[in-house]
Design an enzyme around this catalytic site. Sequence first.
Site, PDB file in Angstrom:
ATOM      1  N   ASN A  68      83.355 -36.889  -7.719  1.00 56.45           N
ATOM      2  CA  ASN A  68      81.993 -36.604  -8.186  1.00 56.45           C
ATOM      3  C   ASN A  68      80.908 -37.068  -7.225  1.00 56.45           C
ATOM      4  OD1 ASN A  68      83.158 -35.313 -10.289  1.00 56.45           O
ATOM      5  ND2 ASN A  68      82.878 -36.981 -11.747  1.00 56.45           N
TER       6      ASN A  68
ATOM      7  N   ASP B  42      84.504 -40.120 -18.580  1.00 56.89           N
ATOM      8  CA  ASP B  42      85.645 -39.597 -17.818  1.00 56.89           C
ATOM      9  C   ASP B  42      86.883 -40.479 -17.952  1.00 56.89           C
ATOM     10  OD1 ASP B  42      83.585 -38.336 -15.076  1.00 56.89           O
ATOM     11  OD2 ASP B  42      83.976 -37.598 -17.101  1.00 56.89           O
TER      12      ASP B  42
ATOM     13  N   ARG C 240      77.879 -27.733 -22.012  1.00 57.54           N
ATOM     14  CA  ARG C 240      77.505 -27.887 -20.588  1.00 57.54           C
ATOM     15  C   ARG C 240      76.220 -27.091 -20.272  1.00 57.54           C
ATOM     16  NH1 ARG C 240      82.171 -29.750 -17.766  1.00 57.54           N
ATOM     17  NH2 ARG C 240      80.732 -31.005 -16.545  1.00 57.54           N
TER      18      ARG C 240
ATOM     19  N   ARG D 136      92.536 -30.696 -10.418  1.00 53.89           N
ATOM     20  CA  ARG D 136      91.113 -30.541 -10.084  1.00 53.89           C
ATOM     21  C   ARG D 136      90.550 -31.857  -9.582  1.00 53.89           C
ATOM     22  NH1 ARG D 136      87.745 -26.775 -14.002  1.00 53.89           N
ATOM     23  NH2 ARG D 136      86.239 -27.466 -12.461  1.00 53.89           N
TER      24      ARG D 136
END
Length: 416
Positions: A23, A305, A121, A397
Amino acid sequence: MSKYLINGGKPLNGEINIQGAKNSVLPILSASLLTQQKVVIRNVPRLRDVDNMLKILKNLGVDYQFEDNVVVITPSTLSSYEIPSGLARELRSSIFLLGSVLAREKRAKVAYPGGCDIGLRPIDLHIKALKEMGVKIVEGGGYVYCDAENMEPSSITLDYPSVGATENVMLLATAIDGVTTIANSAEEPEIEDLQNFINAMGGEVSGAGTPFLKIKGGKPLKSVDYTVMPDRIEAGTFIIGTVLTGGEVLLKGARADHLNALFSKIQKWDCKIEWSGGNILVSASGKRGELGIIETKPYPGFPTDLQAEICVLGAVANGSTMIVENLFETRYKHIPELQKMGAQVKVKDRIAVFNGVKELTGAEVNAFDLRGGAGLVLAGLIARGVTEVNNVHFIERGYEDFDIKLRKLGADIIKK
Ligand code: EPZ
């Protein structure tokens, strides 16, 4: 679709290198467009999200090389302001290409972003902030069209400390002559990494790690050679895994100061966390402890997360554990999968209450998003028998060589 097969019950022991922060890398790849000169970014993890971001840059005309965890970018060849919809829908982080493409081209067109299905989102905070900076925005047909010809320095106050919205404003503000400020900005460490990257290019950003950022823009930004900070979520995932299985693991290149919220939650488990010289040593007996109540919050609160991962501790903790997911509407897709493994848990809206069980049992389970998938792998590490985790592309990912690192630490895990 690949899957992991995990034979549970093995402790984790040994040492692994912690990858560069996913990130951080994603906004930093976007920020590389802020200069026309060569950009070198080191400690870049090999991840699907990184590959997709690089594909988007390629679509915009920007050449790059990526080997041995180093990306070299030639941003001078940027030739488009239209971010391709297919990739944008695959990758949430495509949205903060808006800020850098507008900074370069004064125009941008992007599809509404996709990413892991963990909630609505929305991008309303991004749109509101960019409009306050003088960007003309038209939305239609699933696209956002932006015109930044009349952009101007502004004092922005975010209604919510959105990481992505903070990053978008930072990126665009570097190209606006004058001082732009952001109040109620995100305080995540990734914001500080982006600030350091922009300043290494000759920018003037300050305030990262606080709820107030100042960006003095208008100066041309130059070539940079930058090393990305370590991934606090990968480190947290391995720490939780070691506490679950018992054992001793050295996490090389991890930042303990990014993980205080996790450390404070696992202190009632029989584990010891030591850190020095940029490494974290976690040792645990594997004896169960208590967790109590965990509420996810923007940094420095408990990170959303790591919510799926800490759910696994809750599933086998002494007594009951309450998890409150305050950031995303539907970030509990891993819970029905944990129930297949014997977890005793009830979910109502954003609250999950676990009654700890003695042990979990291996089962065939499905990953539906990145962190939920990682949580299911951790559950497989302690479950009796074999656990099959499907759809590991979600996990890839965000975790470089996840199965390889776990195998190196003694886990019985293979990818099929
Ligand atoms: C970043 O997402 C991370 N992704 C996420 O990590 C992380 O979970 C999240 O920040 C929170 O820490 C990247 O950095 C690429 P937000 P982002 O904008 O920027 C609402 C992972 O697993 N919101 O801070 O999308 C939003 O719905 C990923 O690595 C609006 O309402 O997060 C959410 O409820 C998942 N309107 C909250 O704010 C907006 O315009 C936090 O979102 C933007 C956000």
